[in-house]
Design a protein around this motif. Sequence first.
Motif, PDB file in Angstrom:
ATOM      1  N   PRO A 195      15.792   2.960  -3.460  1.00  0.00           N
ATOM      2  CA  PRO A 195      15.057   3.861  -2.998  1.00  0.00           C
ATOM      3  C   PRO A 195      14.390   4.927  -3.879  1.00  0.00           C
ATOM      4  O   PRO A 195      14.979   5.415  -4.905  1.00  0.00           O
ATOM      5  CB  PRO A 195      16.142   4.849  -2.167  1.00  0.00           C
ATOM      6  N   TYR A 200      22.207   1.257  -1.725  1.00  0.00           N
ATOM      7  CA  TYR A 200      21.140   0.291  -1.603  1.00  0.00           C
ATOM      8  C   TYR A 200      21.229  -0.882  -2.554  1.00  0.00           C
ATOM      9  O   TYR A 200      20.963  -1.950  -2.424  1.00  0.00           O
ATOM     10  CB  TYR A 200      19.784   0.802  -1.821  1.00  0.00           C
ATOM     11  N   ARG A 260      21.170   5.469  -3.766  1.00  0.00           N
ATOM     12  CA  ARG A 260      20.640   4.240  -4.456  1.00  0.00           C
ATOM     13  C   ARG A 260      21.844   3.409  -4.761  1.00  0.00           C
ATOM     14  O   ARG A 260      21.773   2.534  -4.884  1.00  0.00           O
ATOM     15  CB  ARG A 260      20.175   4.627  -6.063  1.00  0.00           C
ATOM     16  N   SER A 286      11.737   2.807   0.017  1.00  0.00           N
ATOM     17  CA  SER A 286      12.405   1.787  -1.047  1.00  0.00           C
ATOM     18  C   SER A 286      11.805   0.538  -0.974  1.00  0.00           C
ATOM     19  O   SER A 286      11.086   0.172  -0.283  1.00  0.00           O
ATOM     20  CB  SER A 286      13.986   1.605  -0.261  1.00  0.00           C
TER      21      SER A 286
END
Length: 342
Positions: free
Chosen positions: A145, A138, A135, A245
């Motif tokens: 996600p 991202y 996470r 995601s």
Amino acid sequence: MKLFSRSTYASLAIALAATLPTQATADQPQTWRVQSLWQSGTVTQLAFERWAKDVTQKTNGKIKVTPLPTGAIVGPNETFDAVARGILNGQHPATVYWSGKNPAFAVLGDLNAAYDDPKLAYEYFYEHGGLELLREAYKPYGLYPIGAVWWGAESLPTTRKVASPEDLAGLKIRLPQGMSSDLFASFKAVPINLPGSEVFSALDSGTIESTDWGTLSMNEELGFHDIAKFVIYPGIHSTPTGDVSIPLKVWDKLDPETQKILEQSVKDFGQDLVAKLQEADAAVAQTLKARGVQIIDWSADDRKKFRTAAIAIWQKYGEKNDLSRRAVDGQVKFLRSKGLIE
């Protein structure tokens, strides 16, 4: 694969604007277009479609997922940017696809030789901090996600017997550039980078003697064992991570109950993927034995030897940035706790 230009993305966004949902509040019913990496009609895509139905049912229609196969809207290596730009509402990719954006995606997406059982990967990600690191990887891109999934350890089809890591010497093997090529080269194998469309003909001509591709049933579906009469199975070299995601801003607007439902749904999806692929792999193994394909199951010592050699490769990737370092260190600590490495 050539990525879409900015103008192409803009055109797509305008064309899809009428059909994409408004993701404004937690109370409005939402329809999400989520594209996977799987081809239509495959065991894996069917599992993805079951996940979509599960989400609709368990959210009482608050979220309806339209499950799209690979290439439905954009190419498989383009879903990240498509979600970020609003062309898609979500993605189910192989996490390692995004290694060019952050090397931590490589370490979290497929730490080569780390896991020969997806249950171990689940344990690390869901109980030892792996998902939190994903996470974090991202977050700078505005994506979140919901969860991570696996589909199994990939087998290794070969045209000659590879009974131990030492037998990898001189093996001409199709591999992607990066960590896996580095690992096999450390055993004096000869990595060859080829597009997927050329793998079968390269095996048939002898240009390569082995290929990194998928699980046993995936490889058989593509006919690799019509040529390769040996296979390392169960595999060890690659147990890729996938994820589901969506935009972070969409996630943040969902109520906690819906978030909890979605998190559990992705975990259940992953378990479904593993179960269906393991069932398919076991059936294919029996079929291949009957056809005279020799199945080679490396010993625990050989697996540990291969995994131990991989540590130096992992550490090299861990040097790329702080997140990669923490992702490597966390997995090494976990694997040591399981007695899988010294």
